[in-house]
Design a protein around this motif. Structure first.
Motif, PDB file in Angstrom:
ATOM      1  N   GLN A  25      31.802  -2.536  54.000  1.00 22.67           N
ATOM      2  CA  GLN A  25      32.519  -1.413  53.285  1.00 22.67           C
ATOM      3  C   GLN A  25      31.548  -0.900  52.318  1.00 22.67           C
ATOM      4  OE1 GLN A  25      34.973   0.537  54.448  1.00 22.67           O
ATOM      5  NE2 GLN A  25      35.374  -0.543  56.108  1.00 22.67           N
ATOM      6  N   ARG A  28      34.105  -0.352  46.159  1.00 20.76           N
ATOM      7  CA  ARG A  28      35.144   0.604  45.763  1.00 20.76           C
ATOM      8  C   ARG A  28      35.657   0.241  44.404  1.00 20.76           C
ATOM      9  NH1 ARG A  28      38.587   1.706  49.647  1.00 20.76           N
ATOM     10  NH2 ARG A  28      39.976   2.171  47.946  1.00 20.76           N
ATOM     11  N   VAL A  63      37.003  -4.413  50.297  1.00 22.95           N
ATOM     12  CA  VAL A  63      38.103  -3.235  50.525  1.00 22.95           C
ATOM     13  C   VAL A  63      38.904  -3.426  49.451  1.00 22.95           C
ATOM     14  CG1 VAL A  63      39.425  -2.059  51.974  1.00 22.95           C
ATOM     15  CG2 VAL A  63      37.563  -3.035  52.791  1.00 22.95           C
ATOM     16  N   ALA A  65      42.244  -2.832  47.111  1.00 26.03           N
ATOM     17  CA  ALA A  65      43.747  -2.475  47.657  1.00 26.03           C
ATOM     18  C   ALA A  65      44.090  -1.070  47.707  1.00 26.03           C
ATOM     19  CB  ALA A  65      44.674  -3.178  46.600  1.00 26.03           C
ATOM     20  N   MET A  66      45.000  -0.559  48.484  1.00 25.03           N
ATOM     21  CA  MET A  66      45.348   0.593  48.528  1.00 25.03           C
ATOM     22  C   MET A  66      46.361   1.134  47.873  1.00 25.03           C
ATOM     23  SD  MET A  66      46.032   2.651  52.270  1.00 25.03           S
ATOM     24  CE  MET A  66      47.975   2.695  52.067  1.00 25.03           C
ATOM     25  N   LYS A  67      46.242   2.179  47.182  1.00 20.01           N
ATOM     26  CA  LYS A  67      47.536   2.606  46.026  1.00 20.01           C
ATOM     27  C   LYS A  67      48.410   3.275  47.005  1.00 20.01           C
ATOM     28  CE  LYS A  67      44.063   4.179  42.500  1.00 20.01           C
ATOM     29  NZ  LYS A  67      43.778   5.434  41.904  1.00 20.01           N
ATOM     30  N   LEU A  68      49.742   3.063  46.438  1.00 19.43           N
ATOM     31  CA  LEU A  68      51.073   3.489  47.025  1.00 19.43           C
ATOM     32  C   LEU A  68      51.842   3.880  45.913  1.00 19.43           C
ATOM     33  CD1 LEU A  68      52.542   4.289  49.609  1.00 19.43           C
ATOM     34  CD2 LEU A  68      53.585   1.859  49.352  1.00 19.43           C
ATOM     35  N   ASN A  69      52.702   5.183  46.127  1.00 22.56           N
ATOM     36  CA  ASN A  69      53.542   5.584  44.941  1.00 22.56           C
ATOM     37  C   ASN A  69      54.802   4.702  44.994  1.00 22.56           C
ATOM     38  OD1 ASN A  69      54.263   6.677  47.603  1.00 22.56           O
ATOM     39  ND2 ASN A  69      55.348   8.610  46.591  1.00 22.56           N
ATOM     40  N   VAL A  73      58.830   5.261  45.921  1.00 23.55           N
ATOM     41  CA  VAL A  73      59.329   4.377  47.369  1.00 23.55           C
ATOM     42  C   VAL A  73      60.532   3.554  46.939  1.00 23.55           C
ATOM     43  CG1 VAL A  73      58.725   2.742  48.957  1.00 23.55           C
ATOM     44  CG2 VAL A  73      57.053   4.344  48.070  1.00 23.55           C
TER      45      VAL A  73
ATOM     46  N   ARG B   9      47.140   1.008  56.493  1.00 24.60           N
ATOM     47  CA  ARG B   9      45.720   1.377  56.732  1.00 24.60           C
ATOM     48  C   ARG B   9      45.733   2.051  58.250  1.00 24.60           C
ATOM     49  NH1 ARG B   9      42.008   0.517  52.818  1.00 24.60           N
ATOM     50  NH2 ARG B   9      42.716  -1.084  51.320  1.00 24.60           N
ATOM     51  N   PHE B  46      47.862  10.615  53.242  1.00 21.60           N
ATOM     52  CA  PHE B  46      46.640   9.493  52.578  1.00 21.60           C
ATOM     53  C   PHE B  46      45.567  10.390  52.021  1.00 21.60           C
ATOM     54  CE2 PHE B  46      48.129   5.818  54.672  1.00 21.60           C
ATOM     55  CZ  PHE B  46      48.936   6.225  55.936  1.00 21.60           C
ATOM     56  N   ARG B  49      38.303   9.044  49.478  1.00 18.90           N
ATOM     57  CA  ARG B  49      36.979   9.482  49.200  1.00 18.90           C
ATOM     58  C   ARG B  49      36.474  10.214  50.454  1.00 18.90           C
ATOM     59  NH1 ARG B  49      35.687   4.822  45.954  1.00 18.90           N
ATOM     60  NH2 ARG B  49      36.377   5.093  43.717  1.00 18.90           N
ATOM     61  N   GLU B  54      38.129   4.163  54.648  1.00 18.89           N
ATOM     62  CA  GLU B  54      39.358   3.516  54.272  1.00 18.89           C
ATOM     63  C   GLU B  54      39.941   4.264  53.165  1.00 18.89           C
ATOM     64  OE1 GLU B  54      40.846   0.534  55.253  1.00 18.89           O
ATOM     65  OE2 GLU B  54      39.378   0.836  56.894  1.00 18.89           O
ATOM     66  N   PRO B  55      41.330   4.499  53.210  1.00 26.67           N
ATOM     67  CA  PRO B  55      42.136   5.331  52.336  1.00 26.67           C
ATOM     68  C   PRO B  55      42.093   4.615  50.835  1.00 26.67           C
ATOM     69  CG  PRO B  55      43.718   4.450  53.705  1.00 26.67           C
ATOM     70  CD  PRO B  55      42.376   3.893  54.146  1.00 26.67           C
ATOM     71  N   LEU B  56      41.923   5.626  49.844  1.00 31.30           N
ATOM     72  CA  LEU B  56      42.263   5.232  48.587  1.00 31.30           C
ATOM     73  C   LEU B  56      43.510   4.729  48.271  1.00 31.30           C
ATOM     74  CD1 LEU B  56      39.813   7.638  46.202  1.00 31.30           C
ATOM     75  CD2 LEU B  56      39.984   5.235  46.254  1.00 31.30           C
ATOM     76  N   GLY B  57      44.541   5.780  48.648  1.00 22.37           N
ATOM     77  CA  GLY B  57      45.732   5.706  48.591  1.00 22.37           C
ATOM     78  C   GLY B  57      46.580   6.431  49.471  1.00 22.37           C
ATOM     79  N   ALA B  58      47.938   6.340  49.499  1.00 26.47           N
ATOM     80  CA  ALA B  58      48.828   6.998  50.159  1.00 26.47           C
ATOM     81  C   ALA B  58      50.198   7.477  49.311  1.00 26.47           C
ATOM     82  CB  ALA B  58      49.317   6.181  51.155  1.00 26.47           C
ATOM     83  N   LEU B  59      50.760   8.472  49.477  1.00 24.76           N
ATOM     84  CA  LEU B  59      52.055   8.836  48.947  1.00 24.76           C
ATOM     85  C   LEU B  59      53.096   9.186  49.884  1.00 24.76           C
ATOM     86  CD1 LEU B  59      50.578  11.902  46.848  1.00 24.76           C
ATOM     87  CD2 LEU B  59      51.064   9.654  45.834  1.00 24.76           C
TER      88      LEU B  59
END
Lengths: 320, 164
Positions: A25, A28, A63, A65-69, A73, B9, B46, B49, B54-59
């Protein structure tokens, strides 16, 4: 390989090359998941040239960590939007619990809202402990060799994901949870909504065509006649016309729900007014009543328009 | 709050309702618009880039407000903090409308309301409960009484600051 001069294109090609070369990957910015400590900000944020990025990335690929609101939530979890199911469940594999069912696991308060399963310390918990997004999963009663009573698993299709093991307090609770969780996906809800959408379309279409036929029938029968004797019987709320072709009142399986009777009574007023003008109603069976409802509705709209026009300059009309 | 990131993901790889490259700007002051691949899957938005898998983030799109923003863009904000907006730039007004429409309908709560509406309409017209055939007519989430009333937002948001 060649790199173009534009930085953005370089980054794009770089990522592409990295991926192609060894399936790694691309680097990032942001945090890494897992037990490692927080890393420093990634190279891109420092505006380093692509060549330097290349050498850094080959040695430190992961990879992020993925952001989440999360704030939103959590707000949703705590809000008064209806929970689809709640209750205490024991969980293994959460924070501070063993991954295998040794011991009784950790007892948490679970709240299912839509396709989101939240856990709290207690029903009064002020912030969710965890969230399980329930898409692409299968929920099953747990079988041997799991020794836990009233246990069930949430198994995901995603690769490398261990199933979640949960246990309820009793058989009824276990079954209720499995049922609720199996139907929690967005996809399931969407299926049901689309199905109902289709049914409503059909009902409206058959109503429209029925109304067409009905209007033609009524138009042909509309001649000056004595006002019809209306006798809406309290038992079934039907209008009983005296001289139209009887369609009979169909008995539906089971009794009429009370709400429907009320709706029919509400129509007494305008319907009587119109009926007294010599219009002959069609004896309502289920679909016919709807026809009537629609038909009178249209008449009333036209009448209202007339009243309003006459009222212009006079007293303001009160809307019924 | 922990969440099942791996599964999320995996969800981001599922077929999308809508996907496009849009300009995206986060809610923080001074954030810059960047090109992102934005993908709507169930009730999640999602963002990637443009060259990454792979996603940067999700709402999560529950209790969100989608508003058109001049020119040719829209914003997403959430009920508990309506000033905190995620901005998106579209390439045309048409695309903008397409996205705002889709996003407004992309929540479980919206579907619940639709279902209750259809159920009631069908019941009025035919006298039959269409959910009976599914065996789900008793479920809480499908009852008229279950429609939420807004008002707790202010009380709830004060508890959220120590999150994470």
């Amino acid at each position: 390989m060649t790199f173009t001069t534009s930085l953005r294109e370089s980054q794009g090609r770089l990522a592409h090359v990295l991926r192609g070369a060894s399936g790694m990957q691309p680097v990032r910015r942001g945090q890494r998941a897992g037990p490692r400590s927080r890393p420093e900000p990634g190279p891109f944020q420092h505006g380093l040239p692509p060549s330097l990025i290349c050498s850094i990335s080959l040695s430190s690929v992961s990879v992020g960590a993925m952001k989440l609101n999360k704030r939103s939530v959590a707000h949703y979890a705590l809000s008064d939007s209806p929970a689809d199911h709640t209750g205490f469940l024991r969980i293994w594999g959460g924070p501070g619990t063993p991954t295998t069912p040794s011991g009784t696991g950790r007892r948490c308060w679970f709240v299912l809202k839509g396709n989101l399963l939240f856990s709290f310390e207690s029903p009064e918990g002020r912030a969710p402990l965890s969230l399980v997004v329930l898409e692409g999963c299968t929920v099953e009663l747990a079988e041997a060799p799991i020794p836990e009573e009233f246990a069930f698993t949430i198994r995901f299709d995603a690769p490398g994901v261990r199933p979640h093991l949960l246990a309820a307090d009793g058989q009824a609770a276990q079954e209720a949870w499995v049922k609720a969780l199996s139907r929690a996906s967005f996809g399931y809800m969407r299926l049901v909504v689309r199905e109902l959408e289709g049914q409503l379309q059909e009902a409206r279409q058959s109503l429209a065509s029925h109304r067409c036929a009905t209007r033609k029938a009524i138009a042909s029968r509309c001649k000056p006649q004595a006002p019809n004797h209306l006798s809406p019987s309290p038992e079934n709320g039907h209008f009983l016309p005296s001289n139209c072709s009887s369609m009979g009142s169909t008995e539906e399986g089971g009794s009429r729900p009370a709400g429907r009777d009320l709706a029919e009574w509400e129509w007494q007023g305008p319907a009587s007014f119109l009926l007294s003008k010599g219009q002959s109603p069609v004896s309502p069976e289920t679909s016919c009543f709807s026809t009537l409802h629609d038909w009178y509705g249209q008449e009333i709209v036209e009448l209202r328009r007339g009243w309003q026009q006459r009222a212009l300059g006079g007293q303001p009309e009160c809307e019924p | 709050m922990r969440y099942n990131e791996k599964e999320l993901r995996a969800l981001s790889r599922q077929p999308a309702e809508l996907a496009a490259e849009l300009g995206m700007r986060g809610p923080k002051k001074g954030s810059v618009a960047k090109r992102r691949l934005v993908k709507l899957v169930v009730n999640f938005l999602f963002y990637f880039r443009t060259d990454e898998a792979e996603p940067l983030g999700a709402l999560l799109l529950e209790r969100c407000r989608v508003a058109q923003e001049e020119p040719g863009g829209f914003s997403i904000s959430f009920v508990e903090d309506p000033e905190r907006k995620y901005h998106f730039e579209c390439c045309s007004q048409e695309q903008c409308e397409q996205w705002t429409e889709a996003l407004r309908r992309a929540s479980y709560e919206y579907m619940r309301r639709s279902l209750i509406f259809y159920r009631n309409e069908i019941q009025k017209m035919t006298g039959k409960d269409p959910l009976e055939q599914f065996g789900i007519s008793e479920e809480t989430r499908f009852q008229l009484s279950s429609l939420p009333r807004d008002g707790q937002s202010a009380r709830v948001s004060s508890r959220l600051d120590e999150l994470d």
